[in-house]
Motif scaffolding. Structure first.
Motif, mmCIF file in Angstrom:
data_model
loop_
_atom_site.group_PDB
_atom_site.id
_atom_site.type_symbol
_atom_site.label_atom_id
_atom_site.label_comp_id
_atom_site.label_asym_id
_atom_site.label_seq_id
_atom_site.Cartn_x
_atom_site.Cartn_y
_atom_site.Cartn_z
ATOM 1 N N LEU A 1 7.281 11.891 -38.856
ATOM 2 C CA LEU A 1 7.286 10.999 -37.701
ATOM 3 C C LEU A 1 6.288 9.859 -37.822
ATOM 4 N N THR A 2 5.532 9.804 -38.904
ATOM 5 C CA THR A 2 4.551 8.741 -39.095
ATOM 6 C C THR A 2 4.528 8.324 -40.559
ATOM 7 N N ARG A 3 4.871 7.094 -40.832
ATOM 8 C CA ARG A 3 4.851 6.563 -42.199
ATOM 9 C C ARG A 3 3.923 5.348 -42.235
ATOM 10 N N GLU A 4 3.206 5.171 -43.355
ATOM 11 C CA GLU A 4 2.325 4.026 -43.516
ATOM 12 C C GLU A 4 2.750 3.250 -44.753
ATOM 13 N N ILE A 5 2.932 1.956 -44.598
ATOM 14 C CA ILE A 5 3.337 1.126 -45.719
ATOM 15 C C ILE A 5 2.642 -0.221 -45.630
ATOM 16 N N ALA A 6 2.065 -0.635 -46.742
ATOM 17 C CA ALA A 6 1.403 -1.940 -46.849
ATOM 18 C C ALA A 6 0.373 -2.154 -45.745
ATOM 19 N N GLY A 7 -0.324 -1.098 -45.343
ATOM 20 C CA GLY A 7 -1.349 -1.208 -44.323
ATOM 21 C C GLY A 7 -0.838 -1.186 -42.896
ATOM 22 N N SER A 8 0.472 -1.081 -42.730
ATOM 23 C CA SER A 8 1.067 -1.016 -41.385
ATOM 24 C C SER A 8 1.556 0.393 -41.097
ATOM 25 N N LEU A 9 1.601 0.733 -39.811
ATOM 26 C CA LEU A 9 2.015 2.066 -39.382
ATOM 27 C C LEU A 9 3.391 1.989 -38.744
ATOM 28 N N LEU A 10 4.293 2.840 -39.228
ATOM 29 C CA LEU A 10 5.622 2.958 -38.627
ATOM 30 C C LEU A 10 5.730 4.334 -37.987
#
Length: 693
Positions: free
Chosen positions: A163-172
């Protein structure tokens, strides 16, 4: 570390070095001038796959403007909303996921909330839709599973929580609107809401409120439609309403082939027996397009010429005055390269029931739909009730006695309806009022005395304490509606209908003057009484009130402008649980909260307390009057009284008339009106003169 993992790490490292040479930073930054569509096509060229197949847009020209609608910069996105009211199977979930990834990388760092109606669908989207896209792109996968320190170093963090993904310093964050914590505990810069038809307008507003302090505040909403003015359709109507129009290669006319208002299907699909002429070549082509014979084909509504490809056209705004803050698009399945004219016409022909028609309108035409049978009361039905009321002499009254009142309450606002019984047993609305006050129940107490209200039922929430205080001022006359539930064969249950064991409970430990309702059955009864001519209305122009609407005061004819509107926005529907497949009946609000519909229902519950909730018995001479706005004559009513008296005879053993608590048409034990022939309840005790040895 196994060989497969080493090989993957090596490939990812080589990819990062290549990306840096091409202008991408170590955190996967996107060149400043690169727009979303260009970025997606760049990913496609590098092998991006969707459901195991190469991602492509060259065969979906109608989707390209949707991709172009995603802002390129944070400044362009600020405060904007993008709404997609769509048919099914058009690839818009892929568009949403890629757009969230693009914004996460381009505008890093940002917090993005990806909302669905419930937790299960949120988790499914993360694992089954989001991650397969990521895994098909080595570049995206690298940015997901590694965290970079800005100095060339990196740390492997894995794919993240479901339920929580982090990519390129951003949180989805994969969230859901049905949970209070999900919508209220996390600040966000961007929100995208998928499957909006499963969300209420209030839930959407709560989600949007999480972006209050952001310098982006961009939101996307996409969904198939449901009912008019609800969820996605409500937001779609706020925007530009850009609808796909197909261009005829023959005459050049632009037409919405899916428009059900006079175009689809009678003017946009025909069965070709050779009468449809070929289409001239599209720009860049040389050969004509010959339509298939003995098959359904698309034709131009203007010239009836053959249309080989409904995707050749443009979007036309139906509401251009909405400005650019909310851009909204309607995407029917005519733009799908897989949808043929034959399939669309056949599906339309199979939609015979109300549920099937709604499914076709929602999922294929991308339009909201409501079965007329689901909305028993329209403005026309209400006007017929006014005409019947005029014939019966129904007028607005300033005082009364023996009346019935229903109150639906909100914060600082109460909706009130008062009825009285006519000599022929029909109902007459004699007063309605929208009470705006910090203490609206004070005015309701005045109405209780002014109209001599015999029984009142009031919704106990949200202001429970105020409702309870109001009820305590009129013990035995005001009942709190404590809840709604499916009650099987019953429609309501009164709190003072106690078993002998419950009678032993102290008064302080139980709530006596309450009622629980089967909301569907009770609302159905109330609306059908209007539809069937049992509930009559006075002249709508005879009562004006000052109301507060959108924060402003204005004077309206309240019965016509508000009460009838609320009645016409109340639907009785049957919905299926997507998990269990079981159906349930429910009351659905269409576009607004119909407070006066619920006040009507509560007023009828008060009526049932005294008059009963069964069939209305009308004299033969007056039955026609129900449909012709004529009330029965006095002689007919007298004949009814004599016939009923003859039918009733004397009370049998075990009936209320033989009970010691019965007297003058009331039960002293339960403090309510009863008839001599009513069956005895659990409190029944034979009167002294009926006791046998």
């Amino acid at each position: 570390m196994n060989l497969l993992q080493r090989s993957l790490d090596c490939q990812l490292m080589m990819l990062e070095e290549t990306a840096a040479r091409l202008g991408y930073g170590g955190t996967g930054s996107i060149p400043e001038a690169m727009g979303f569509l260009e970025w997606c096509e760049d990913l496609a060229a590098k092998g991006l796959k969707i459901d195991g197949r190469p991602f492509r847009l060259d065969n979906r020209p109608a989707l390209r403007p949707i991709y172009d609608a995603i802002p390129t910069t944070r400044q362009q996105a600020y405060g904007k909303t993008l709404v997609i009211q769509k048919a099914t199977q058009l690839g818009l979930t892929v568009w949403e996921v890629l757009a969230d990834l693009y914004m996460a990388k381009k505008w890093s760092p940002v917090n993005i909330g990806m909302f669905l109606p419930d937790q299960n669908t949120a988790a499914f989207k993360s694992e089954r839709r989001f991650m397969p896209i990521i895994r098909s792109s080595p570049q995206l996968l690298s940015e997901l599973i590694y965290r970079y320190d800005g100095k060339g170093g990196r740390q492997k963090i894995g794919e993240g929580n479901v339920l929580t993904r982090e990519i390129a310093g951003s949180l989805l964050m994969f969230l859901w609107t049905s949970g209070k914590v999900s919508t209220e505990s996390r600040p966000m810069d961007i929100v995208s809401l998928d499957e909006v038809q499963g969300m209420s307008l209030e839930e959407i507003d709560k989600v949007a409120a999480r972006m209050g302090d952001s310098d982006v505040r961009f939101k996307m909403l996409l969904s198939t439609a449901n009912m008019p003015d609800e969820d996605i359709n409500n937001w779609y109507k706020r925007g530009t309403q850009e609808v796909w129009h197909t261009r005829c290669p023959g005459c050049g006319a632009l037409s919405d082939l899916s428009d059900p208002n006079g175009i689809f299907p009678s003017r946009s699909i025909v069965f070709n027996k050779g009468q449809v002429r070929p289409a001239p070549p599209y720009p860049g082509e040389t050969a004509q397009h010959a339509p298939p014979v003995d098959d359904y084909v698309w034709v131009c509504p203007e010239c009836q010429g053959y249309i080989p490809d409904p995707q050749y056209g443009d979007y036309i705004a139906q509401n251009p005055g909405a400005g650019n803050d909310i851009r909204s698009f309607l995407l029917p399945r005519t733009i799908s390269p897989r949808m043929t004219a034959r399939e669309m016409f056949t599906d339309f022909g199979f939609a015979s029931t109300g549920a099937q028609k709604q499914s076709f309108f929602n999922r294929t035409l991308a339009r909201p739909y409501v079965d007329p049978d689901q909305i028993p009361v329209s403005y026309e039905v209400c006007q017929a009730g006014v005409e019947r009321g005029r014939a019966a002499g129904v007028t607005w009254e300033e005082t009364g006695s023996g009346t019935y009142m229903g109150i639906d309450q909100m914060g600082g606002f109460n909706a009130v309806i008062i009825k009285k019984r006519l000599p022929d047993n029909r109902q007459a609305v004699i007063h309605v009022e929208a009470v705006f006050d910090l203490s609206p129940f004070d005015r309701c107490a005045d109405l209780m005395r002014q109209y001599g209200v015999e029984v009142c039922v009031v919704e106990q929430l949200p202001n429970f304490n105020d409702a309870r205080k109001f009820a305590n001022r009129f013990p035995g006359r005001v009942f709190l509606c404590t809840g709604y539930q499916d009650m099987g064969d019953e429609s309501m249950h009164w709190g003072d209908s106690l078993s002998r064991s419950e009678r032993m409970t102290s008064e302080e430990e139980r709530t006596r003057y309450t009622v629980r309702l089967d909301r569907y059955k009770c609302m159905q009864t109330s609306l059908y009484r209007i539809r069937d001519g049992i509930c009559l209305f006075p002249d709508p122009n005879g009562l004006e009130q000052e109301v507060i609407e959108n924060g402003r005061k204005r004077r309206i004819a309240i019965l016509y402008d508000w009460v009838f509107l609320h009645f016409s926005r109340t639907a009785l529907v049957t919905v299926a649980d997507p998990e269990t497949g079981k159906t349930r009946r429910t009351v659905q609000k269409i576009g607004l909260d119909p407070h006066f519909s619920f006040a009507l229902m509560l007023c009828d519950a008060a009526w049932a307390r005294v008059q009963g909730n069964s069939t209305f018995i009308l004299p033969d001479a007056g039955l026609a009057g129900v449909g012709t706005a004529q009330s029965p004559s006095p002689s007919a009513a007298q004949n009814l009284t004599s016939r009923l008296a003859e039918m009733m005879g004397s009370a049998p053993e075990g009936a209320c008339g033989k009970c010691r608590y019965f007297g003058g048409g009331t039960c002293s034990e339960r403090d309510l009106r009863v008839g001599a022939l009513d069956p005895g309840c659990v409190f029944y005790e034979p009167a002294a003169d009926d006791v046998t040895s």
